[in-house]
Structures are given as structure tokens and as C-alpha cells.
Design an enzyme around this catalytic site. Structure first.
Site, PDB file in Angstrom:
ATOM      1  CB  SER A 143      -0.945   0.060   1.345  1.00 50.67           C
ATOM      2  OG  SER A 143      -1.482   1.259   1.544  1.00 50.67           O
ATOM      3  CE1 TYR A 156      -5.291  -1.823   4.386  1.00 54.55           C
ATOM      4  CE2 TYR A 156      -4.228   0.137   3.737  1.00 54.55           C
ATOM      5  CZ  TYR A 156      -4.719  -0.908   3.329  1.00 54.55           C
ATOM      6  OH  TYR A 156      -4.598  -1.389   1.876  1.00 54.55           O
TER       7      TYR A 156
END
Length: 251
Positions: A143, A156
Site C-alpha cells: 500500500s 492497516y
């Protein structure tokens, strides 16, 4: 001349393949010649139908990767149904949003278990098979938050930073065994996971202003990177985190 991007005869396992990034990558690999095992909690019927329409073999493997219980079965089923396992794409993931002062242990554990713990143990299960057969390709989905902090997504960010580190570690351990371990770090891609950001007018405007390409990405934008890393064209690429972000990190 042999096409180094040709995946004909390869078997690819893609987690979270029923929609979004997972579906986009699965269909890109299928278009390049790979047969597909589409793994997910929700049956990836549309993905499998589209892969078969491309002339590929494609099978559904049902698995809830919120725990590591199914990881061995995922590999076994792929080998049983499709005759092998050459490519693993660890895409399945979840996100929970809250201020760090209010973030709960439940939300922390849920994200870490799915996004990092299951990723490692699925790499391990696939890695054992790939070592025995003399090689393979593993692609983890990282990410932008593997590089940056973000806001309101502490578990996350921790999980995706962990994915980047894990990718490098496994590359160091397995490169000499013929296994390429790399990652793709998507930028802001229009999926179910980002719907809250897209619907927030202020946050959406801030994101768009930061992307040099001037648009959100689509799952299809990740297909070329996945085909490259899954192919013999990337045989000397190890432990790399490839950003596909419309220029986000460059700004």
C-alpha cells in the site's frame, strides 16, 4: 522470439479475487495465459466466468483468511484442481477506520490477522510447495501506507508496513531457491475499501489534488505490474515494492 511475459501453463492463486484489485489482477494474469484459482470468503463467480471466457481454466476456492486455518487447504486445493501452483498473489485484506485514541483491540487484531498473519502463513504454505518444485512467484499487495503513515488507520498502516518488510525478508531467504517474492503498492484505487474516502467530499478533493495523474486508479491499472512480476521478465527482481500510484509518491 519467446515472450517473457507469457504465463501459459502457469497456475496462479489470487486471494480476495471476487472484486476490485484481486479481480483485476486475476483477469490480467488470465489474459497473459495463466490458469486461475480465485480464493475468497465470497465465491468469485464473476471472476471465474470471465477467466474461462478468456479460454483459461479457473476454479473457486472458498476460504476465510481472517484466520490461518485454511492456508494449507488453499494450496492443496489449487494443486488438486489445477495441477500446480506457480504464482501466489496475496491480495485479500480489510481496513478499519477510527482515531488512534479510540481504536479498539478487536479492530487491531482483525486487520493484523487478515492483512499480515495470514499473508505470511500463506506465503509459507506456497513457499514449501515452490521450493519442492524448484521455484515460483509470490506477489504481496502492499500500500501507499507501506511508505507513509496515513490517518485513522493504525492497524492497516502497521499491517501494510509489515507486508513490505516481510516481502524483503522472504526474498532474502528464498531467492536462491528460485522463488521471487515482490510486492505491488497500489495508490488510491477505486474499490469497496476506498468508498468511504471517495464519498467524503473534502478528503476526496485532497487526494485528487495530490495525484499527478489527476484521477483515482482502477483495478485494471495494476494488471501490467502483476503480469510483469509473475513472469520470467522479472526473474532477477527480488524484494521490490512496486508503486502503482499515478505519481503519488513522486509528489
Amino acid at each position: 522470439m519467446t515472450n517473457p511475459f507469457d504465463l501459459t501453463g502457469k497456475v496462479a492463486v489470487i486471494t480476495g479475487a471476487n472484486t476490485g484489485i484481486g479481480q483485476g489482477i486475476a483477469l490480467a494474469l488470465a489474459a497473459a495465459g495463466a490458469d486461475i484459482a480465485a480464493v475468497g470468503r465470497t465465491p468469485a463467480e464473476e471472476t471465474v466466468e470471465k477467466a474461462r471466457a478468456l479460454g483459461r481454466r479457473a476454479e473457486i476456492i472458498s476460504a476465510d483468511l481472517s484466520t490461518i486455518e485454511p492456508v494449507g487447504r488453499v494450496v492443496d486445493e489449487a494443486v488438486e484442481k489445477l495441477g500446480g501452483l506457480d504464482i501466489l498473489v496475496n491480495n485479500a485484506g480489510i481496513i478499519r477506520r477510527n482515531d488512534s485514541l479510540d481504536f479498539t483491540e478487536e479492530d487491531w487484531d482483525a486487520v493484523i490477522d487478515t492483512n499480515l498473519k495470514s499473508v505470511f502463513f500463506l506465503c509459507q504454505a506456497a513457499g514449501r510447495h515452490m521450493v519442492a518444485q524448484g521455484g515460483g512467484k509470490i506477489i504481496n499487495i502492499a500500500s501507499m501506507l507501506s511508505f507513509q503513515g496515513g490517518i485513522r488507520v493504525p492497524s492497516y498502516t502497521a499491517s501494510k508496513s509489515g507486508v513490505a518488510g516481510l516481502t524483503k525478508l522472504l526474498a532474502c531467504e528464498w531467492a536462491a531457491k528460485g522463488i521471487n517474492v515482490n510486492a505491488i503498492a497500489p495508490g488510491y484505487i477505486s474499490t469497496n475499501n476506498t468508498s468511504a474516502l471517495q464519498s467524503d467530499e473534502t478528503r476526496n478533493r485532497q487526494i485528487m489534488e495530490r495525484i499527478p495523474a489527476g484521477r483515482w486508479g482502477s483495478p485494471d491499472d495494476l494488471g501490467g505490474a502483476a503480469v510483469f512480476l509473475a513472469s520470467s521478465a522479472a526473474d532477477y527482481v527480488q524484494g521490490h515494492v512496486l508503486a502503482v500510484d499515478g505519481g503519488w509518491l513522486a509528489r
